[in-house]
Design a protein around this motif. Structure first.
Motif, PDB file in Angstrom:
ATOM      1  N   PHE A  60     -23.537 -32.773  -8.631  1.00 55.75           N
ATOM      2  CA  PHE A  60     -22.696 -31.602  -8.389  1.00 55.75           C
ATOM      3  C   PHE A  60     -22.363 -30.930  -9.710  1.00 55.75           C
ATOM      4  N   PRO A  61     -21.977 -29.651  -9.689  1.00 57.14           N
ATOM      5  CA  PRO A  61     -21.598 -28.962 -10.927  1.00 57.14           C
ATOM      6  C   PRO A  61     -20.227 -29.416 -11.408  1.00 57.14           C
ATOM      7  N   ILE A  62     -20.092 -29.655 -12.688  1.00 55.27           N
ATOM      8  CA  ILE A  62     -18.815 -30.109 -13.213  1.00 55.27           C
ATOM      9  C   ILE A  62     -17.735 -29.045 -13.037  1.00 55.27           C
ATOM     10  N   ARG A  63     -18.087 -27.780 -13.155  1.00 57.45           N
ATOM     11  CA  ARG A  63     -17.086 -26.726 -13.012  1.00 57.45           C
ATOM     12  C   ARG A  63     -16.488 -26.733 -11.604  1.00 57.45           C
ATOM     13  N   ALA A  64     -17.338 -26.886 -10.597  1.00 55.50           N
ATOM     14  CA  ALA A  64     -16.837 -26.922  -9.226  1.00 55.50           C
ATOM     15  C   ALA A  64     -15.922 -28.125  -9.012  1.00 55.50           C
ATOM     16  N   ALA A  65     -16.264 -29.252  -9.611  1.00 57.75           N
ATOM     17  CA  ALA A  65     -15.443 -30.451  -9.467  1.00 57.75           C
ATOM     18  C   ALA A  65     -14.068 -30.255 -10.092  1.00 57.75           C
ATOM     19  N   VAL A  66     -14.024 -29.671 -11.274  1.00 55.48           N
ATOM     20  CA  VAL A  66     -12.747 -29.445 -11.954  1.00 55.48           C
ATOM     21  C   VAL A  66     -11.900 -28.420 -11.194  1.00 55.48           C
ATOM     22  N   GLU A  67     -12.526 -27.350 -10.730  1.00 57.71           N
ATOM     23  CA  GLU A  67     -11.777 -26.338  -9.979  1.00 57.71           C
ATOM     24  C   GLU A  67     -11.203 -26.927  -8.693  1.00 57.71           C
ATOM     25  N   HIS A  68     -11.986 -27.732  -8.007  1.00 62.10           N
ATOM     26  CA  HIS A  68     -11.499 -28.375  -6.790  1.00 62.10           C
ATOM     27  C   HIS A  68     -10.343 -29.326  -7.103  1.00 62.10           C
TER      28      HIS A  68
END
Length: 261
Positions: free
Chosen positions: A243-251
């Protein structure tokens, strides 16, 4: 994707499986891996990842040393087992990014750390190690008083559009979620202590203030991570997630803001 996916005999090798998951050639990839039960050797997975990432890609792993902090459960367990706790503490070697092992991170992380050309960040408790085109740049500037915040490698990984690969492990160990803890106010802090080298090359205890870290709800955060961001598939005889790290952090940031009190 379940974590007990079984590899089909005679099926695709790890490089093909990584490509099928969506690992990007030339990209930056943060890997959390447990090889137990996968049927893969550390050298085999490393070779497959370097093949898929290519010469312009960069591989990053956690190279944490929790036993080097007297505020961590890992350190406290060692002290409890020591015949002379005071002598044990006095004899602790200072963190050395070139030499200090990271056994608690597993065989794969240790293999990456010890590979020729690897770079490692300087934090005495929560360092990262990297191999590849951008390794040195991504690892530099990790402040000694910043585990996972703005002066750690994580913001650089986000800016680089990094992907996260989790091999045979769950979201409970997703380091990217820690960066969200620095983004959700109010941010409580605490004192940490670790052994570092002093100006003369000896050992000294270094105390610093940093964010209170709490991974107790990371599995729940991961369970609520929208499936559209996560690709799952087999890797060896077990499963992996990408998964993309940016999406994980935003979530994780939104989740913590809503559900942590």
């Amino acid at each position: 994707m379940g974590e007990n996916t079984t590899e089909v005999p005679g099926g695709p090798g790890p490089a093909e499986q990584l490509r099928a998951l969506g690992v990007e050639e030339g990209g930056v990839l943060l890997v959390h891996a447990s090889l137990h039960g996968t049927g893969l050797r550390a050298e085999e997975l490393l070779a497959a990842l370097r093949t898929v990432l290519g010469p312009e890609g960069t591989l990053v792993v956690p190279a944490f040393t929790p036993e080097n902090s007297d505020t961590s459960p890992a350190h406290l367990a060692l002290v409890r087992r020591a015949p002379d706790p005071a002598a044990f503490r006095a004899a602790m070697a200072p963190f050395d990014p070139d030499r200090t092992p990271c056994p608690r991170m597993g065989r794969f992380a240790e293999r990456v750390r010890t590979t020729e050309g690897a770079a490692r960040s300087d934090h005495p408790q929560t360092s990262f190690a990297a191999l590849g085109a951008r390794a040195a740049d991504l690892m530099k500037g990790h402040a000694l008083d910043c585990h996972f915040g703005e002066e750690s490698p994580l913001p650089k990984l986000i800016a680089a559009g990094a992907q996260v690969l989790m091999v045979n492990v769950g979201f409970a160990v997703c380091t990217a979620f820690h960066f969200a803890e620095y983004l959700v106010p109010p941010r409580p802090v605490r004192t940490y202590r670790a052994v570092i080298r002093d100006e003369r090359g000896g050992a000294t205890w270094f105390a610093y203030q940093d964010a209170v870290l709490d991974d107790s709800d990371f599995a729940r955060i991961g369970a609520d991570f929208p499936a559209e961001h996560v690709r799952g598939g087999p890797l060896g005889r077990r499963g992996a997630r990408l998964f993309p790290i940016r999406a994980a952090v935003e979530h994780a940031t939104a989740w913590m803001a809503e559900k942590r009190h």
